[in-house]
Design a protein around this motif. Structure first.
Motif, PDB file in Angstrom:
ATOM      1  N   PRO A   1       3.635   2.306   4.067  1.00 38.78           N
ATOM      2  CA  PRO A   1       3.221   1.252   3.135  1.00 38.78           C
ATOM      3  C   PRO A   1       3.488  -0.152   3.651  1.00 38.78           C
ATOM      4  O   PRO A   1       4.503  -0.426   4.289  1.00 38.78           O
TER       5      PRO A   1
ATOM      6  N   MET B   1       0.924  -0.435  -0.243  1.00 37.29           N
ATOM      7  CA  MET B   1      -0.173   0.510  -0.006  1.00 37.29           C
ATOM      8  C   MET B   1      -0.078   1.091   1.386  1.00 37.29           C
ATOM      9  O   MET B   1       0.311   0.401   2.342  1.00 37.29           O
TER      10      MET B   1
ATOM     11  N   ARG C   1      -8.738  -0.583  -1.591  1.00 40.48           N
ATOM     12  CA  ARG C   1      -7.623  -1.273  -2.260  1.00 40.48           C
ATOM     13  C   ARG C   1      -7.869  -1.534  -3.742  1.00 40.48           C
ATOM     14  O   ARG C   1      -7.223  -2.373  -4.324  1.00 40.48           O
TER      15      ARG C   1
ATOM     16  N   TYR D   1      -0.413   4.265  -3.097  1.00 41.69           N
ATOM     17  CA  TYR D   1      -0.179   2.902  -3.549  1.00 41.69           C
ATOM     18  C   TYR D   1       0.831   2.948  -4.668  1.00 41.69           C
ATOM     19  O   TYR D   1       1.146   3.996  -5.223  1.00 41.69           O
TER      20      TYR D   1
END
Length: 539
Positions: free
Chosen positions: A395, A428, A333, A433
């Motif tokens: 996402p 994400m 991330r 992302y």
């Protein structure tokens, strides 16, 4: 940190990395070219081993003489080698901070959506020195803001960058290298190219100790991460630019499963240096993140991906690893552990103990013993959602997002740690992302007891806090991306003073004498922003 994915990234906002437009960079006139990945490759080190015995033989560490020679100095990015960002050598206090007013303004160049200035100025010998995001260095008269000289390297930099002063020289970085200037004229004393454009970048302010200049490369270019690039920490002789040592922030110098795809590591903010000669570096994330269509969830880089997202203690003479602690293994991330480590002391079980505190974009703060890396406490800050484990195929909103968490430097004073944070989510999935809507983000600042990790007070703010924390006596200053500067009571968080600038703020202040110096140069909340550098004074 910010701009790696499966395709071209959109233009970013403050947390730094990546414009889509192509820019021709002027390379530094280098004394030598240093390959970005040819760093020292120390052997394996256990998570917290080898630190105590190795550190015991390290000599005392000296800051440049200018740093302690007078009260009218802010000579390094975070004020001192411990990165405290706290000064008592100022007349600004809670009793008079409300009297701060603009003393002078200096116009900064306009620079698209990304902004113009994202660093910390320094002040030495009656001169304010700053470097913008095009690597232009300006020397301004401290009293009037009048230009003494300017030196343009024409080397766009995504920041945070910065300059530092020591041993009669001014040090800084462009997007590809490091330089030393004559602070009286801006003339080049020496320069070195550290990485070829397209193979990575340099976005850090130098740290100075023992006649040594420490900087780092990162795998990020202006637009993306460069496959195969490994961030490297370099230590140079301050007088000549001769390399002393280097440290590859990728353990053993191997980019895990598919090195032709992967990259990672490097430093974004200056390391901390203690009086035992230990250098504490906070290392950035691995890439690609979250993954690619062929290798979702970082499958191209199996394992924990050391030393990314780690606090690493190095011998300041050799660059050898003393110990390390990884905060976010196999990061998906963009959760850099990148904030400058702060070195301080706390009383633990009745014993005064040296402590290192670090934080990053994962939205957490961590404290360790400085001698051996033993964990003491950790503290989540800001909003957290979908921030652990593998990501799904579709996402989801992740907090902290790409521009969230602890983004800019903390401060410590009298046992209190001050932590700025950002709440901004990013969508994400396992392969992609997107950037957050910064206009809807928020943030804040909180005070923490260094010894225990207990929150003492917390202030929510209506905009993202990309403005660091800076303490002047009993006032803690911070700023937000909507252009508001706050002076808060260190004991309660109560607002003592605030003001609004003509552009957004994505930079940090220096406090010297009765004056606060800060840049306001980010346009996101303004139709026609006025980028400028300002001096707020009591007189």
């Amino acid at each position: 940190m910010d701009t790696i994915g499966t395709g071209p990234a959109p233009d970013p906002a403050p947390r730094r990395r990546g414009r889509r437009r192509r820019i021709a960079l002027a390379a530094l006139v280098a004394l030598a070219v240093l390959p970005a990945v040819a760093a020292a490759r120390p052997g394996a080190a256990a998570s917290h081993a080898a630190g105590t015995s190795a550190a015991a033989s390290l000599p005392a560490t000296d800051a440049p003489p200018e740093w302690g020679s007078t009260a009218g100095v802010w000579a390094g990015h975070n004020y001192d080698l411990a990165n405290t960002r706290a000064t008592k050598r100022t007349s600004i206090t809670s009793k008079n901070v409300a009297g701060l007013k603009v003393k002078w303004r200096f116009a900064l160049d306009s620079n698209e959506f990304f902004g113009t200035f994202s660093s910390n100025p320094i002040v030495v010998g009656g001169t304010v020195y700053l470097i913008d995001l095009n690597s232009k260095v300006s020397a301004l008269d401290q009293a009037t803001g009048r230009v003494k000289w300017q030196r343009s390297f024409d080397s766009p930099n995504v920041g945070p960058n910065g300059v530092a002063y020591g041993w009669g020289l001014l040090f800084g970085t462009t997007h590809t290298g490091v330089f030393a200037l004559d602070p009286r004229t801006g003339a080049t004393v020496w320069s070195r190219e550290l990485v070829k454009e397209g193979d990575g970048g340099v976005d850090i302010a130098p740290q100075l100790y023992d006649r040594t200049v420490v900087v780092s490369t990162v795998p990020s270019t202006l637009t993306t991460y460069a496959p195969g690039s490994m961030g490297t920490v370099w230590a140079f002789d301050a007088a000549t630019g001769t390399p002393k040592w280097s440290f590859n922030t990728i353990k053993d110098g191997y980019l895990w499963g598919h090195p032709e795809i992967n990259s990672g590591g490097g430093l974004w903010f200056p390391p901390g240096v203690d009086d035992r000669g230990r250098v504490f570096v906070a290392v950035g994330d691995p890439a690609p993140f979250p993954g690619t269509s062929e290798y979702p969830n970082g499958a191209s880089r199996p394992g924990p991906n050391l030393y990314t997202n780690s606090l690493v203690a190095l011998d300041g003479k050799t660059g050898k690893v003393l110990w390390y602690q990884q905060v976010a293994p196999h990061d998906l991330r963009d959760y850099d552990l990148h904030i400058s480590p702060i070195i301080t002391y706390a009383t633990l079980n009745g014993v005064r103990t040296e402590v290192v505190v670090v934080a990053g974009k994962m939205g957490s703060v961590h404290a360790y013993r400085a001698d051996d890396g033993k964990p003491l406490w950790s503290l989540p800050v800001g909003r957290h959602q979908n921030d652990t484990g593998p990501l799904p195929d579709q996402p989801v909103q992740v907090y902290p997002g790409i521009f969230g968490g602890v983004q800019t430097p903390m401060s410590v004073s009298d046992g209190r740690l001050f932590v700025p944070w950002v709440d901004a989510s990013s969508p994400m999935s396992s392969t992609s992302y997107d950037f957050p809507d910064l206009a809807s983000g928020t943030g804040g600042i909180l005070a923490v007891d260094v010894a225990t990790g207990k929150v003492l007070w917390k202030r929510d703010l209506p905009s993202e806090n990309f403005g660091a924390a800076t303490v002047a006596n009993d006032v803690v200053f911070t700023s937000t991306y909507d252009g508001t500067i706050y002076g808060l009571d260190v004991r309660t968080g109560k607002t003592l003073w605030s003001t609004t600038t003509k552009a957004g703020i994505n930079s940090f202040p220096a406090v010297v004498g009765d004056t606060l110096y800060i840049g306001a140069a980010s346009p996101i909340f303004f139709d026609q922003p006025v980028p400028e550098f300002l001096a707020y004074s009591l007189s």
